[in-house]
Design a protein around this motif. Structure first.
Motif, mmCIF file in Angstrom:
data_model
loop_
_atom_site.group_PDB
_atom_site.id
_atom_site.type_symbol
_atom_site.label_atom_id
_atom_site.label_comp_id
_atom_site.label_asym_id
_atom_site.label_seq_id
_atom_site.Cartn_x
_atom_site.Cartn_y
_atom_site.Cartn_z
ATOM 1 N N SER A 418 54.328 53.900 27.542
ATOM 2 C CA SER A 418 53.286 54.757 28.112
ATOM 3 C C SER A 418 52.429 54.029 29.125
ATOM 4 N N ALA A 419 52.767 52.780 29.470
ATOM 5 C CA ALA A 419 51.925 51.995 30.368
ATOM 6 C C ALA A 419 52.188 52.367 31.812
ATOM 7 N N PRO A 420 51.149 52.624 32.633
ATOM 8 C CA PRO A 420 51.351 52.857 34.056
ATOM 9 C C PRO A 420 51.736 51.564 34.757
ATOM 10 N N LEU A 421 52.342 51.682 35.938
ATOM 11 C CA LEU A 421 52.741 50.499 36.684
ATOM 12 C C LEU A 421 51.540 49.683 37.113
ATOM 13 N N ILE A 422 50.415 50.357 37.416
ATOM 14 C CA ILE A 422 49.173 49.665 37.720
ATOM 15 C C ILE A 422 48.151 50.138 36.713
ATOM 16 N N SER A 423 47.658 49.228 35.897
ATOM 17 C CA SER A 423 46.776 49.612 34.801
ATOM 18 C C SER A 423 45.496 50.218 35.331
ATOM 19 N N MET A 424 44.982 51.192 34.618
ATOM 20 C CA MET A 424 43.708 51.791 34.986
ATOM 21 C C MET A 424 43.064 52.346 33.741
ATOM 22 N N HIS A 480 41.565 40.649 57.352
ATOM 23 C CA HIS A 480 41.151 41.109 56.019
ATOM 24 C C HIS A 480 42.134 42.138 55.463
ATOM 25 N N GLY A 481 43.402 41.947 55.704
ATOM 26 C CA GLY A 481 44.386 42.949 55.318
ATOM 27 C C GLY A 481 45.144 42.649 54.059
ATOM 28 N N VAL A 482 44.719 41.664 53.276
ATOM 29 C CA VAL A 482 45.385 41.342 52.014
ATOM 30 C C VAL A 482 44.526 41.856 50.865
ATOM 31 N N HIS A 483 45.103 42.714 50.036
ATOM 32 C CA HIS A 483 44.358 43.349 48.937
ATOM 33 C C HIS A 483 45.076 43.054 47.625
ATOM 34 N N MET A 484 44.449 42.312 46.729
ATOM 35 C CA MET A 484 45.000 42.022 45.406
ATOM 36 C C MET A 484 44.508 43.078 44.431
ATOM 37 N N VAL A 485 45.421 43.709 43.698
ATOM 38 C CA VAL A 485 45.056 44.754 42.745
ATOM 39 C C VAL A 485 44.716 44.113 41.408
ATOM 40 N N ILE A 486 43.579 44.498 40.866
ATOM 41 C CA ILE A 486 43.094 43.941 39.598
ATOM 42 C C ILE A 486 43.070 45.042 38.553
ATOM 43 N N ASN A 487 43.484 44.734 37.326
ATOM 44 C CA ASN A 487 43.527 45.751 36.280
ATOM 45 C C ASN A 487 42.153 45.953 35.654
ATOM 46 N N GLN A 488 42.099 46.809 34.637
ATOM 47 C CA GLN A 488 40.816 47.181 34.062
ATOM 48 C C GLN A 488 40.161 46.054 33.278
ATOM 49 N N GLN A 489 40.938 45.004 32.925
ATOM 50 C CA GLN A 489 40.335 43.850 32.258
ATOM 51 C C GLN A 489 39.821 42.823 33.267
ATOM 52 N N GLY A 490 39.932 43.133 34.569
ATOM 53 C CA GLY A 490 39.471 42.219 35.587
ATOM 54 C C GLY A 490 40.458 41.109 35.886
ATOM 55 N N ARG A 491 41.711 41.286 35.486
ATOM 56 C CA ARG A 491 42.728 40.270 35.708
ATOM 57 C C ARG A 491 43.745 40.767 36.731
ATOM 58 N N PRO A 492 44.434 39.846 37.423
ATOM 59 C CA PRO A 492 45.443 40.276 38.397
ATOM 60 C C PRO A 492 46.531 41.100 37.731
ATOM 61 N N SER A 493 46.937 42.176 38.399
ATOM 62 C CA SER A 493 47.963 43.065 37.848
ATOM 63 C C SER A 493 49.361 42.682 38.287
ATOM 64 N N LEU A 614 32.106 55.832 35.968
ATOM 65 C CA LEU A 614 33.467 55.983 36.434
ATOM 66 C C LEU A 614 34.094 54.619 36.627
ATOM 67 N N PHE A 615 35.412 54.611 36.625
ATOM 68 C CA PHE A 615 36.127 53.351 36.812
ATOM 69 C C PHE A 615 36.807 53.375 38.166
ATOM 70 N N MET A 616 36.658 52.310 38.925
ATOM 71 C CA MET A 616 37.353 52.177 40.198
ATOM 72 C C MET A 616 38.208 50.927 40.144
ATOM 73 N N ASN A 617 39.462 51.055 40.543
ATOM 74 C CA ASN A 617 40.382 49.930 40.507
ATOM 75 C C ASN A 617 40.138 49.062 41.738
ATOM 76 N N TYR A 618 39.057 48.261 41.704
ATOM 77 C CA TYR A 618 38.687 47.452 42.847
ATOM 78 C C TYR A 618 39.762 46.426 43.177
ATOM 79 N N THR A 619 39.853 46.086 44.425
ATOM 80 C CA THR A 619 40.722 44.989 44.831
ATOM 81 C C THR A 619 39.918 43.709 44.875
ATOM 82 N N ALA A 620 40.622 42.617 45.042
ATOM 83 C CA ALA A 620 39.959 41.357 45.332
ATOM 84 C C ALA A 620 39.762 41.316 46.842
#
Length: 708
Positions: A418-424, A480-493, A614-620
């Protein structure tokens, strides 16, 4: 199991601690064994026998000394429990004459002597009890069977039963424990004689080992049979739990170790027993020890157990259908690992049950491997040999090995299925909250595919690692075109997005860099559009089944608990004019901390509660912006209350929001098409005009604000 024994052996134990209904609850050791033989056919009674037992810690409580009359000096020269049990068995076989075909069975006053004293201590001292100790009669239950009208079973004791049967034993002629056994023998003789004529048949059974098995989420579990054990060593298995509760009957597959959010054991387990009686006895083992750790035991519910042990996967059910197998969990497998490689990894000293059929790879919903697998072994010896390969190399990765359980297999499969590919994080749903002004529907997201998505990055990958990975195509990355996706625990996804200067260069880079290695891991590279990138960065998902919208498709409004006071100093030194830049009742969802001040809550409105943001999946950011180049069209504007847009066009790159993109996002919900432009969504035309009238917002830098 002896269904109808010829002889009853009345057994009474004494520990160095508590007695009576608290016997065995304090983990004290056995110091005395007393027994007497009763022939059920001839109704003859043998002599009372006694064996003293030397505990490892010779320290008797006052209660023990007073009731048993024992002294510490008398125990010094006694035999150990294992030696005393062997001597007891030999003397019983000789007295009963088992060689002539006679059978015997123990009978005790309640459950505690066998289940809470002998079996737990034998387990803790690592020796096996003789087969005769795995069946016994509970004299209280036998009395209850013959006297249905009598009171509650928990209220019965030897004296109450003796009084009802008019049995009298002179206590002055015997010591305390001998008197108890004499009283038991008189009660037995009264039960088997007229008018009761009770028959001792079908004794209770003590399970000699824990049986593994599966549990369906549709199964009904009684709340009164489940406990939660806390404080387990992280390397403990379900068999260790079975040993801790030795003497009590755990249901088949009834030990489930709990996992934390990272899939590792958290030191807790849920245990399901065969009856409420055994659950209550398990609660008496609160703060008993497993090795050097004490284990806390609490009540739990059937729903708690099903959440951990219940499964719906047919694949798991087929894998676990092979009973009495030892399960080993493999973690850290290369994503390209095959069943043949796993078999070769364990051969020849530890053959896997049924070859490749005894291996279960854990996968994401889209079929990608997770790096975890479970392996079955038929014998404990093979499993122990397999565990010796812990951290050996398979391919170019070291493999972690752990002893696992059927419940852990279900938990891991349930988690990844049931896990999404990018955690949220899930967001609350309130139907009354208005829709956002701009949010392209999933089906309508199109655009130039001038971005790239990197999937499967090492979790310790940095921006520099990505630039080295892209090699010659680094020159085509936008500022500034590199965006690292971080999961809801604040760790790299493990995901990142790259904005390229053109669609052609993005396509070419994706083709050349796809499945290129970074730190011994291959990385998948796909071309995507800026719109797709932004929806993922805002919390949506992008997978093989399509694009899913963000977890919150609602207006980013703050709870009515913040306001901007006149005179508040902005980071760059600008002073906010009289009156808030945004209306108080519709502040930005993420106002900066230096702008916040609490105010009393007003009349309830259609906003999220203040304690549930609300939760936003912020990038680094590094720093980077949500640059999309997306201009909303009529077809992409959803129905919503009247809103307005303004453009912030700075004449210098040093305007206020250069201090951090997070601060700008905290005040407005917008996009930035260029390096010095930004589109800002404001809740009403009036507030937009109010903002345009303010030329000091830029922190000393001139901003050209235009109403669109």
């Amino acid at each position: 199991m002896t269904v109808n024994p010829d002889i009853l052996v009345l057994l009474f134990t004494t520990t160095s601690g508590a007695s009576g209904d608290r016997l065995g609850s304090d983990e004290k050791e056995v110091v005395q064994l007393v027994w007497q033989v009763v022939d059920l056919a001839t109704k003859k009674v043998g002599q009372v026998h006694e064996l003293l037992v030397r505990p490892e810690n010779i320290e008797l409580t006052e209660e023990c000394q007073e009731e048993s009359g024992l002294t510490e000096e008398a125990l010094t020269s006694s035999a150990s429990l294992e030696e005393a049990i062997d001597e007891l068995n030999q003397r019983l076989c000789a007295e009963v004459d088992t060689g002539a075909g006679n059978t015997f069975c123990f009978c005790t006053d309640g459950q505690l002597h066998v289940r809470q004293v002998l079996h737990p201590e034998a387990s803790s001292k690592n020796f096996l009890l003789h087969e005769c100790f795995f069946t016994f009669f509970d004299l209280r239950k036998e009395f209850k069977k013959s006297k249905q009208s009598e009171g509650d079973l928990n209220d019965l004791d030897l004296q109450a039963m003796a009084d009802h049967l008019n049995v009298v034993v002179d206590s002055s002629l015997h010591a305390f424990t001998a008197h108890k056994v004499q009283l038991m023998s008189e009660i037995v003789l009264a039960l088997i004689s007229e008018p009761t004529c009770h028959t001792f048949s079908c004794p209770e059974k003590v399970n000699d080992k824990f049986e593994t098995g599966t549990c369906s989420k549709m199964e009904r579990v009684d709340d009164n049979t489940v406990i939660r054990a806390r404080g387990l060593p992280w390397q403990s298995s379900d068999q260790d739990i079975g040993r801790f509760f030795r003497g009590l009957n755990i249901a088949k597959g009834g030990a489930a170790l709990c996992l934390n959010a990272q899939g590792r054991r958290n030191g807790e387990a849920l245990v399901r027993f065969e009856s409420e009686e055994h659950r209550d006895l398990a609660l008496q083992r609160h703060k008993h020890h497993m090795g050097s750790r004490y284990i806390e035991v609490y009540k739990a519910t059937g729903e708690d157990f099903l959440k951990i042990a219940g499964g719906t996967s047919n694949e798991a059910a087929n894998f676990l259908s092979r009973e009495n197998q030892v399960i080993i969990r493999m973690r850290g497998l290369p994503f390209t690992a095959t069943a043949e490689q796993v078999l070769q990894f364990f051969s020849p000293s530890c053959p896997v049950t049924d070859g490749s059929e005894g291996i279960l790879f854990v996968r994401f919903p889209d079929g990608r491997p997770t790096g975890d697998a479970f392996v079955l072994f038929s014998y404990e010896e093979h499993a122990q040999n397999a565990l010796k390969k812990h951290k050996e190399i398979l391919g170019k990765r070291y493999i972690e090995l752990f002893k696992s359980t059927a419940a852990e297999v279900q938990q891991v499969l349930n988690r990844y299925s049931s896990a999404p590919l990018i955690s949220m994080a899930p967001s609350p749903i309130l139907s009354m909250v208005p829709q956002p002004t701009f949010m392209p529907p999933a089906a309508a997201v199109t655009g130039v595919r001038d971005c790239m998505r990197l999937r499967g990055l090492p979790y310790d990958a940095s921006i520099q690692d990505i630039l080295i990975f892209l090699g010659e195509y680094t020159a085509d990355i936008k500022p500034h075109g590199v965006h690292m996706v971080i999961n809801q625990q604040g760790r790299p996804s493990g995901d990142a997005f790259i904005q390229m200067r053109s669609a052609d260069r993005a396509f070419l880079a994706a083709q050349r860099c796809h499945k290129r290695s970074m730190k011994e891991r291959y990385v998948e590279v796909f071309a995507c559009s800026a719109q797709e990138m932004n929806i993922v960065l805002m919390g949506g998902t992008l997978n093989r089944s399509g694009l899913s919208p963000p977890p919150c498709k609602l207006r980013r409004l703050s709870p009515p608990s913040y306001s901007f006071h006149p005179g508040t100093v902005l980071p760059s030194g600008a002073v906010l004019p009289t009156g808030a830049m945004l209306p108080v009742e519709q502040s930005a969802m993420y106002p900066s901390q230096f702008l916040l001040s609490p105010r009393p809550l007003g009349q309830p409105t259609a906003f999220y509660p203040a304690n549930n943001p609300l939760f936003m999946n912020y990038t680094a950011y590094y720093p980077s912006y949500f640059s999309t180049g997306h201009t909303p069209s009529a077809g992409s504007v959803l129905s919503a209350p009247p809103t307005a847009l303004i453009r912030m066009q700075g004449h210098a790159h040093s305007h206020a929001y250069n201090s951090g993109v997070k601060e700008i996002l905290s005040m407005v919900h917008g996009y930035q098409p260029g390096n010095s432009d930004a589109l800002l969504t404001l809740p009403s035309v009036l507030s937009a005009k109010q903002t345009i009238g303010d030329q000091t917002l830029g922190g000393g830098a001139y901003l050209d604000l235009q109403l669109l």
